[in-house]
Design a protein around this motif. Structure first.
Motif, PDB file in Angstrom:
ATOM      1  N   THR A   4       0.846  -1.194   0.000  1.00  0.00           N
ATOM      2  CA  THR A   4       0.000   0.000   0.000  1.00  0.00           C
ATOM      3  C   THR A   4       0.877   1.237   0.000  1.00  0.00           C
ATOM      4  O   THR A   4       1.785   1.369   0.833  1.00  0.00           O
ATOM      5  CB  THR A   4      -0.921   0.023   1.231  1.00  0.00           C
ATOM      6  N   TRP A   5       0.622   2.141  -0.946  1.00  0.00           N
ATOM      7  CA  TRP A   5       1.368   3.404  -0.989  1.00  0.00           C
ATOM      8  C   TRP A   5       0.757   4.376   0.008  1.00  0.00           C
ATOM      9  O   TRP A   5      -0.427   4.717  -0.091  1.00  0.00           O
ATOM     10  CB  TRP A   5       1.324   3.982  -2.397  1.00  0.00           C
ATOM     11  N   ILE A   6       1.546   4.819   0.976  1.00  0.00           N
ATOM     12  CA  ILE A   6       1.049   5.755   1.980  1.00  0.00           C
ATOM     13  C   ILE A   6       1.570   7.168   1.734  1.00  0.00           C
ATOM     14  O   ILE A   6       1.469   8.035   2.600  1.00  0.00           O
ATOM     15  CB  ILE A   6       1.390   5.282   3.414  1.00  0.00           C
ATOM     16  N   GLY A   7       2.083   7.396   0.537  1.00  0.00           N
ATOM     17  CA  GLY A   7       2.486   8.735   0.128  1.00  0.00           C
ATOM     18  C   GLY A   7       3.984   8.946   0.100  1.00  0.00           C
ATOM     19  O   GLY A   7       4.738   8.355   0.865  1.00  0.00           O
ATOM     20  N   GLN A   8       4.426   9.823  -0.849  1.00  0.00           N
ATOM     21  CA  GLN A   8       5.832  10.167  -1.022  1.00  0.00           C
ATOM     22  C   GLN A   8       6.663   8.898  -1.288  1.00  0.00           C
ATOM     23  O   GLN A   8       6.417   8.192  -2.244  1.00  0.00           O
ATOM     24  CB  GLN A   8       6.334  10.944   0.191  1.00  0.00           C
ATOM     25  N   GLY A   9       7.611   8.557  -0.423  1.00  0.00           N
ATOM     26  CA  GLY A   9       8.357   7.311  -0.590  1.00  0.00           C
ATOM     27  C   GLY A   9       7.892   6.234   0.363  1.00  0.00           C
ATOM     28  O   GLY A   9       8.601   5.243   0.570  1.00  0.00           O
ATOM     29  N   GLY A  10       6.712   6.407   0.954  1.00  0.00           N
ATOM     30  CA  GLY A  10       6.257   5.538   2.028  1.00  0.00           C
ATOM     31  C   GLY A  10       5.359   4.390   1.575  1.00  0.00           C
ATOM     32  O   GLY A  10       4.460   4.581   0.745  1.00  0.00           O
ATOM     33  N   TYR A  11       5.588   3.210   2.168  1.00  0.00           N
ATOM     34  CA  TYR A  11       4.792   2.025   1.841  1.00  0.00           C
ATOM     35  C   TYR A  11       4.529   1.190   3.079  1.00  0.00           C
ATOM     36  O   TYR A  11       5.351   1.138   4.005  1.00  0.00           O
ATOM     37  CB  TYR A  11       5.518   1.156   0.801  1.00  0.00           C
ATOM     38  N   LEU A  22       7.801   1.319   5.343  1.00  0.00           N
ATOM     39  CA  LEU A  22       8.969   1.909   4.701  1.00  0.00           C
ATOM     40  C   LEU A  22       8.776   3.416   4.546  1.00  0.00           C
ATOM     41  O   LEU A  22       7.762   3.869   4.002  1.00  0.00           O
ATOM     42  CB  LEU A  22       9.167   1.261   3.328  1.00  0.00           C
ATOM     43  N   ASP A  23       9.721   4.203   5.051  1.00  0.00           N
ATOM     44  CA  ASP A  23       9.757   5.662   4.857  1.00  0.00           C
ATOM     45  C   ASP A  23       8.404   6.349   5.083  1.00  0.00           C
ATOM     46  O   ASP A  23       7.924   7.103   4.222  1.00  0.00           O
ATOM     47  CB  ASP A  23      10.251   5.987   3.448  1.00  0.00           C
TER      48      ASP A  23
END
Length: 235
Positions: A4-11, A22-23
């Protein structure tokens, strides 16, 4: 595996009941400190995440965010992995040293059923890394923040090998990151089963059109698609 993409570089990566974050950037700390205008609210509340592992690629506020990490570390037993700059910052925040692990490029670390192999990155934090993630037979690459450099690309490919199930690459083209054409060239060299752009759509002053990246990839014969913030894929 669900990503799941949680925005910017975050997963958020979920596999067999285990969670990796992640990030994660899930606050307004960048807006408060630098004045960059956030385009959308956080995809998830940091207080709702209780991961087994947190991996941070470098020590920049939109990747290592104390306002996000503090509640996540407080309410879970997560191990925090990252390069030297990240672990130094974690110690400064008072995190238990037993929960902190320094990672080094090319050296796999096994935690909670995941295999973390840091990959080279070229960014303004000199300790920055990307990540080759392995679990349950899957191999996923996350570029982290990085510029395009032919020698760096070859070093990354030497670590990722001939088979990647997916690659997530930055393509905003600002602040020491690849632009869409460079990211597409990178993806063409990696040749993953699927390529997904990231690191855009968070701040009005630092974003790019993911459609350009998809078109650039298709011209090079690479499968690429866009994942909406808060959206997921299964591999």
């Amino acid at each position: 595996m669900k990503i799941t993409w949680i925005g910017q570089g975050g997963y958020l990566v979920e596999s067999e009941g285990r969670q990796l974050v992640l990030d994660p950037y899930l606050s307004d700390s960048v807006t408060k400190k630098f004045g960059l205008r956030r385009l959308a609210p956080p995809a998830v509340d940091a207080k709702d995440l209780k991961p087994d592992v947190i991996f941070i690629t470098h020590d920049h506020l939109d990747h290592f965010d104390p306002d996000t990490l503090q509640p996540m570390m407080s309410q879970s037993a997560a191990q925090l992995l990252g390069p030297q700059s990240v672990i130094t910052h974690g110690r400064q925040m008072g995190f238990d040293d037993k929960r902190l692990t320094i990672v080094k490029i090319g050296e796999p670390v096994h935690v909670a059923g995941f295999i973390f192999t840091p990959t080279p990155a070229m960014h303004s934090d000199p300790y920055s890394v990307g990540l080759l993630l392995g679990t349950d037979g899957k191999r996923i690459y996350f570029s982290g923040d990085t510029l395009y450099d032919a020698e760096l690309v070859e070093k990354v490919c030497a670590l990722t090998g001939d088979r990647l199930d997916a690659a997530f690459v930055c393509m905003n083209g600002q602040l020491n990151n690849m632009n869409s054409k460079e990211a597409a060239r990178f993806a063409a060299r990696l040749r993953p089963a699927m390529t997904i752009p990231m690191h855009y759509g968070m701040f009005e002053e630092n974003t790019a059109d993911p459609g350009d990246f998809v078109n650039d990839c298709r011209k090079l014969g690479i499968c690429a698609s866009v994942l909406e913030t808060g959206g997921s894929i299964e591999i």
